[in-house]
Scaffold this active site. Sequence first.
Site, short mmCIF file in Angstrom:
data_model
loop_
_atom_site.label_atom_id
_atom_site.label_comp_id
_atom_site.label_asym_id
_atom_site.label_seq_id
_atom_site.Cartn_x
_atom_site.Cartn_y
_atom_site.Cartn_z
N ALA A 25 0.90 -1.15 -0.26
CA ALA A 25 0.09 0.17 -0.05
C ALA A 25 0.99 1.38 0.25
CB ALA A 25 -0.54 -0.07 0.90
N GLY A 62 0.17 -5.26 0.22
CA GLY A 62 -0.64 -5.06 -0.26
C GLY A 62 -0.29 -5.65 -1.26
N GLU A 82 -0.94 -9.51 -0.87
CA GLU A 82 -2.42 -9.53 -1.09
C GLU A 82 -2.50 -9.88 -2.44
OE1 GLU A 82 -2.46 -6.72 1.99
OE2 GLU A 82 -3.70 -8.02 3.53
N GLU A 121 3.67 -5.64 7.10
CA GLU A 121 2.69 -4.21 8.15
C GLU A 121 3.47 -4.40 9.64
OE1 GLU A 121 2.07 -6.86 5.80
OE2 GLU A 121 0.56 -5.74 4.41
N1 CAA Z 1 4.45 3.48 -0.28
C1 CAA Z 1 4.60 4.75 0.04
N2 CAA Z 1 6.34 5.18 -1.10
C2 CAA Z 1 7.37 3.91 -0.84
C3 CAA Z 1 6.92 2.41 -0.45
C4 CAA Z 1 4.83 2.31 -0.10
N3 CAA Z 1 4.53 1.52 0.01
N4 CAA Z 1 8.01 1.58 0.14
C5 CAA Z 1 8.73 2.17 -0.86
N5 CAA Z 1 8.48 3.96 -0.85
C6 CAA Z 1 9.49 4.95 -1.20
C7 CAA Z 1 10.63 5.10 -0.16
O1 CAA Z 1 9.91 6.48 0.65
C8 CAA Z 1 11.22 5.84 -1.06
O2 CAA Z 1 10.88 7.37 -1.46
P1 CAA Z 1 12.08 8.21 -1.71
O3 CAA Z 1 12.89 7.91 -2.58
O4 CAA Z 1 11.35 9.73 -1.71
O5 CAA Z 1 13.19 8.89 -0.47
C9 CAA Z 1 11.25 4.99 -2.41
O6 CAA Z 1 10.24 4.45 -2.36
C10 CAA Z 1 12.49 4.18 -2.30
O7 CAA Z 1 12.21 3.80 -1.40
P2 CAA Z 1 13.70 2.75 -0.74
O8 CAA Z 1 14.52 3.92 -0.84
O9 CAA Z 1 12.84 2.59 0.41
O10 CAA Z 1 14.08 1.37 -1.63
P3 CAA Z 1 14.70 0.54 -1.91
O11 CAA Z 1 15.02 -0.18 -2.95
O12 CAA Z 1 15.91 0.24 -0.91
O13 CAA Z 1 13.77 -0.34 -0.92
C11 CAA Z 1 10.96 -1.20 -0.77
C12 CAA Z 1 12.94 -0.80 -2.15
C13 CAA Z 1 11.96 -3.10 0.06
C14 CAA Z 1 10.19 -1.92 -1.31
C15 CAA Z 1 11.24 -0.74 0.58
O14 CAA Z 1 10.86 0.19 0.07
C16 CAA Z 1 10.58 -1.36 1.52
O15 CAA Z 1 10.57 -2.11 2.33
N6 CAA Z 1 9.04 -0.67 1.89
C17 CAA Z 1 7.96 -0.72 2.51
C18 CAA Z 1 7.22 -2.40 2.39
C19 CAA Z 1 6.43 -1.78 2.75
O16 CAA Z 1 6.18 -1.46 4.19
N7 CAA Z 1 5.12 -2.67 2.00
C20 CAA Z 1 3.63 -2.79 2.94
C21 CAA Z 1 3.02 -1.82 3.69
S1 CAA Z 1 1.25 -1.73 3.74
C22 CAA Z 1 0.48 -2.45 3.07
O17 CAA Z 1 0.48 -2.87 2.53
C23 CAA Z 1 -0.79 -2.79 3.93
C24 CAA Z 1 -2.04 -3.64 3.25
O18 CAA Z 1 -1.83 -4.49 3.99
C25 CAA Z 1 -2.93 -2.88 2.26
#
Ligand code: CAA
Length: 713
Positions: free
Chosen positions: A63, A109, A112, A132
């Site tokens: 998400a 998500g 999911e 999450e």
């Molecule tokens: N939402 C919004 N922005 C996100 C994002 C997300 N889920 N994941 C990453 N970004 C953004 C970061 O803020 C960053 O932005 P900036 O360049 O502006 O700083 C950019 O994407 C790149 O991210 P990273 O610097 O972290 O890049 P990376 O290659 O080192 O890692 C990643 C990539 C493994 C995807 C890491 O970003 C990560 O772990 N992201 C979070 C993943 C997460 O927690 N997903 C679950 C979300 S909750 C959900 O999905 C709830 C549900 O059930 C509906």
Amino acid sequence: MPELVHYTVHDDVAIITVDNPPVNALSPGVPEGIDAAVARAAADPAARAAVLIGAGHTFIAGADIKVFGTIPSREVSIERSHRIHALLRRIEDCPKPIVCAIHGTALGGGLEFAMACHYRVAAPDARIGQPEVLLGIIPGAGGTQRLPRLCGVATAVELCTQGQHIAAQRALAEGIVDEIIEGDLLAGAIAFARSRAAAGETRKSRELGANIADRALAAATFDAARLALRKSARGAHAPFAAVDAIEAGVLRGFDAGSAAEIEIFADCVLSEESRNLIRLFFAEREAAKIPGLPKDTPVGDIRSAAVVGAGTMGGGIAMNYANAGIPVLLKEADQAALDRGLATIRKNYEISAAKGKLTLEQMQRVLSLIRPTLTYDGFDRVDIVVEAVFENFDLKKSVFADLGRVTRPDCILASNTSTLDIDQLAQSSGRPANVIGHHFFSPANVMKLMEVVRGRASSPRTIATSLKLAKKLNKVGVLVGNCFGFVANRMLAYYLREAHLLLEEGAGVPQIDQVMTAFGMPVGPFGMQDIAGIDVGARIRQYLRSTGKTRAEGPESPVPDWLYEMGRYGQKTGAGWYRYESGSRAPIPDPLIEELAERAAGERGIIRRTVSDDEILSRIMVALANEGANVLDERIAIRPGDIDVIYAYGFGYPRHRGGPMAYADSLGLPHVLAKVKKYRARLGDHWQPAPLLERLAAAGKGFYDAATAATAG
Ligand code: CAA
Ligand code: NAI
């Protein structure tokens, strides 16, 4: 607005491509776009099946985390969740097979959505997870329901409570992924989709029952998980909430479980825990962005390195480089020290190999990247040198003078000093623009924090290269200014001051440690000193006294110095603040400490009393926040989020509490200021309200509202 989801047809298979850089997050428009594309594929006579795939370097990373902060109420959260659940059900009910093709990461998500497809194929290096809980929430789009039906209760509980990413191979073995595709992922996914269409098969995850059929086993798994979480979650709530949601679906069926997930998600997403964790997620990424350092600042490519000093820190630092695939020269003063350092490195790798964290072949490869030496031969070819010799100014100055002579003009010269002035080391090198602090935390191969200490003359290239390098080394780099102790240890001096003074006033060592671990710290202040070495702190105090200074404002308890004089250095000598029996790390309270505390109290005329747990927590946290305010005001840290990231990664501060600055904000700065003033009246003028704390409290603001400042440079 760019189209977020593309629809094309390849021969007889529809290709649905999510295209929302950088990580294909499920921002508004993406779920709706997938929904519409699936409906189109269902109705498209040219398509017999569909493939859902991500554009760019990853599938859907989850998400859009930014959206969570905009959910105003439980009702809105519940209404949104119902919509997304219904949407995923529509995908799952598509009469034509939908195959999800995963590369990069399918997280939250993203996974999911993948599980609502009928099948999943993955690239060999893909990773999946339900992270999450690391954001204080639970999977909110059916993850707690579909995952156990695919892989069983135990794995679902593990993934949803720990939040870790797992590799495609494990996902295959667990039944989450159906096939690993070597080579062209899209072509493989299309072939897979065709085969399912030919067989007339669609498999709905929500209808799989075999993996959750054994109720007794499931109940035992939930009990065991809750028991383990009481320790490992360190007070966080979301992991327990994830177990509740999985349990609801396993015991009461998919529909009731989904309804429970929606309710539980709504509670979590509005919690302080979630707010803190999400703020920390963005603070960590923000830390890499430096005001005044343009995006196009030249960045050196670090392809080879050298470390000077193969002791506790130097060995761990060399391992970091080798682990990142960067060859590293490791220089020592004499052969015996070099042999000792290499033996420790080898032992560390052997322990990891024994735990299955790396293969023997990988171990040989990393070891071959570490090249021991007693001379500066080859230093003219490296891109960076990290100095990690004894904490002695004259020695370090002479090493920097050597490095200025033996390295290339563009070579970065970094020091791992904990306390010494980077600017003076920079002068000694004759190349101050290239000099910077890279302050790792012990054990350096494990702890993820790297304070990047900016000297007066550190060039933009030196800073930008260091921050990029931190990421390559799998560290979290945070830029800080140059002062005694930088950010982490400067603030820690106040944390420890209060712990020591509280002990003199009547609190016990086990009591203080217990209060701090109950708060969520991995170890209390006394246990921590026993691990780090009481001798280390004592030597720093000795040095400071020789310059007429103390580490923190205010009285210094003599007890730690008495322990040092007694040779009680902590775990390494079998005694420190606690006793340790024959090599065990289990701390045993020692009545001697009580006697020493009484003696110290007597010398300072303190009448000992019962100290409440509340006072212990308040004194320690208020002292941290007050000094944190000074650190911000002096621009030693750029943002409060940087301090919180430093504490999370440097000292294991409980992430769900946000960090010392976020915690102070949650208490309210007027409350924090009132405490500082109360302690000043009661305990002495060393309790000085930080000017920034006074200004913000008067303005009714928190630290996070404060304007971004720049580090002193
Ligand atoms: N939402 C919004 N922005 C996100 C994002 C997300 N889920 N994941 C990453 N970004 C953004 C970061 O803020 C960053 O932005 P900036 O360049 O502006 O700083 C950019 O994407 C790149 O991210 P990273 O610097 O972290 O890049 P990376 O290659 O080192 O890692 C990643 C990539 C493994 C995807 C890491 O970003 C990560 O772990 N992201 C979070 C993943 C997460 O927690 N997903 C679950 C979300 S909750 C959900 O999905 C709830 C549900 O059930 C509906
Ligand atoms: P250590 O005493 O374990 O190792 C220092 C090593 O440097 C020794 O092996 C010594 O032989 C070697 N050395 C001395 N002079 C040398 C020279 N001229 N050339 C090559 N090698 C030389 O010390 P430790 O703990 O590793 O500390 C190193 C630095 O890291 C210090 O500046 C310390 O303040 C800093 N630091 C230490 C932390 C810790 O927890 N130990 C944490 C963060 C920083």
